[in-house]
Write a protein that holds these residues in place. Structure first.
Motif, PDB file in Angstrom:
ATOM      1  N   VAL A   1      -6.499  -9.231 -11.529  1.00 50.82           N
ATOM      2  CA  VAL A   1      -5.370  -8.340 -11.809  1.00 50.82           C
ATOM      3  C   VAL A   1      -5.354  -8.091 -13.315  1.00 50.82           C
ATOM      4  CG1 VAL A   1      -2.879  -8.042 -11.664  1.00 50.82           C
ATOM      5  CG2 VAL A   1      -4.090  -9.273  -9.849  1.00 50.82           C
TER       6      VAL A   1
ATOM      7  N   LYS B   1       0.049  -6.652 -16.212  1.00 50.50           N
ATOM      8  CA  LYS B   1       1.248  -7.411 -15.870  1.00 50.50           C
ATOM      9  C   LYS B   1       2.474  -6.653 -16.351  1.00 50.50           C
ATOM     10  CE  LYS B   1      -0.951 -11.964 -16.115  1.00 50.50           C
ATOM     11  NZ  LYS B   1      -0.931 -13.297 -16.744  1.00 50.50           N
TER      12      LYS B   1
ATOM     13  N   LYS C   1      -1.917  -9.819  -6.330  1.00 51.24           N
ATOM     14  CA  LYS C   1      -2.321 -11.175  -6.710  1.00 51.24           C
ATOM     15  C   LYS C   1      -3.795 -11.338  -6.395  1.00 51.24           C
ATOM     16  CE  LYS C   1       2.110 -13.575  -6.222  1.00 51.24           C
ATOM     17  NZ  LYS C   1       2.215 -13.860  -7.672  1.00 51.24           N
TER      18      LYS C   1
ATOM     19  N   ARG D   1      -2.107 -11.714   2.180  1.00 47.26           N
ATOM     20  CA  ARG D   1      -2.099 -12.693   1.081  1.00 47.26           C
ATOM     21  C   ARG D   1      -2.080 -14.101   1.661  1.00 47.26           C
ATOM     22  NH1 ARG D   1       2.210 -11.178  -3.095  1.00 47.26           N
ATOM     23  NH2 ARG D   1       0.595  -9.596  -3.482  1.00 47.26           N
TER      24      ARG D   1
ATOM     25  N   ASP E   1      -5.771 -11.243  -2.738  1.00 46.49           N
ATOM     26  CA  ASP E   1      -5.243 -10.325  -1.721  1.00 46.49           C
ATOM     27  C   ASP E   1      -6.395  -9.588  -1.028  1.00 46.49           C
ATOM     28  OD1 ASP E   1      -2.733 -11.086  -2.448  1.00 46.49           O
ATOM     29  OD2 ASP E   1      -2.192  -9.208  -3.460  1.00 46.49           O
TER      30      ASP E   1
END
Length: 346
Positions: free
Chosen positions: A200, A203, A208, A247, A211
């Motif tokens: 990722v 932010k 996450k 997830r 995933d």
């Protein structure tokens, strides 16, 4: 009166040095005991810090502290005894002693002082344990809220559905279906490999790492090529991107035994024993596996779950020792008599 004399193997000491062997021996024994104690303290500091690190993921004792403790232990048995203005060598093999071990003990002893005087690591562990136990109780309460749904499913299918759900809650990991909507013109900010989110890049983000992308705007995606095409199509049309993903999460029951023990030792509340609670947890996990194979009764499992929820909630809300005032000492009556016994003796 004549001065005491000493008999020892080897040449007789000169008159002026008659007391040197005895005083040096006593001093040597005292030094060895003191240094042995310091070495034990340094080792305790390193071990304690390593224990804290295993819980919170903090780095273990720094290398310099570990080397200091080891240096101190190695230095302890090689003491040179000093008597008056002269010195006596304890043995020939100790003649090559290096005093650097004693100097290097200072960082280890400083680490021990910091660890013992700083209660924050323990407080942080207790807070994390409380959150974990509370999360476990909430997960089971959510499952109880769905119990009527399982009871309405006819035949073994209801038992299998309840067992699978219980396994999902109390197992090592659980799967959560998430839907993430990205506004038009906004980048996803992720790196993927196949259908898995590997990194990722921005932010805050609803994604996450780990995933698994299943659908984009209602269309199933089977590989990274299809994912990129679907995203590019939505971006060219200036449309929002709706992503359905799976997830995998670690459940609160993975390390719940440790959390229960921390809370049990941090309260004066009357809580059920940790072993008793863990026996209920283990029993329910076993029942969940059987129910997933259509073995068991829904009416038998529901009260067991409810009982475990009560125990976990009691732990989660138990007052910490740090927040519990100590009992006030009893104050004697003004006339010198104990107020509790006045009624017995008139």
């Amino acid at each position: 009166f004549s001065s005491p004399t000493f008999v020892a193997a080897g040449p007789e000491p000169a008159a002026d040095d008659a007391m040197a062997p005895r005083s040096a021996t006593r001093r040597g024994g005292g030094c060895r005991r003191v240094l042995t104690s310091l070495a034990a303290a340094a080792a305790l500091a390193a071990a304690s810090r390593a224990l804290v690190a295993s819980f919170v993921g903090a780095p273990a004792a720094p290398p310099q502290a570990q080397r200091s403790a080891a240096g101190l232990r190695a230095w302890t048995p090689r003491v040179e005894e000093v008597a008056g203005s002269g010195s006596q060598e304890v043995s020939d093999d100790r003649r090559s002693l290096s005093r650097r071990g004693a100097i290097s003990a200072v960082p280890a002893l400083a680490a021990l002082w910091v660890l013992s005087s700083n209660p924050q690591p323990a407080a942080a562990l207790i807070a994390m344990g409380r959150e974990e136990v509370a999360a476990a109780a909430e997960a089971l309460k959510g499952l109880l809220g769905r119990w009527n749904e399982f009871e309405k499913i006819p035949g073994d299918a209801g038992i299998i559905a309840a067992g699978t759900a219980l396994e999902n809650v109390m197992g090592s990991t659980s799967q959560l279906d998430v839907v993430i909507e990205v506004p038009p013109g906004e980048a996803l900010g992720i790196d993927i490999d196949g259908r898995t989110v590997m990194k990722v890049n921005k932010k805050p983000s609803l994604f996450k790492a780990g995933d698994t992308i299943n659908e984009i705007n209602g269309k199933e995606t089977l590989n990274s090529g299809e994912i990129k095409k679907a995203i590019q199509k939505a971006q060219e049309a200036n449309e929002p991107i709706k992503i359905a993903a799976t997830r995998v999460l670690q459940t609160a029951f993975v390390t719940i035994s440790r959390s229960l023990q921390l809370l049990y030792e941090d309260t004066r509340a009357n809580l059920p024993e940790v072993d008793d609670v863990m026996n209920r947890v283990t029993g329910l996990k076993a029942k969940a596996g059987l129910m997933a194979d259509a073995i068991g009764e829904l009416s038998d499992i529901k009260p067991r779950i409810a009982s475990l929820v009560v125990d976990l909630e009691a732990y989660a809300v138990s007052p910490s020792l740090a927040d519990t005032p100590r009992p006030a000492p009893k104050v004697a009556a003004a006339d010198g008599k104990s107020g509790d016994l006045d009624g017995l003796f008139g």
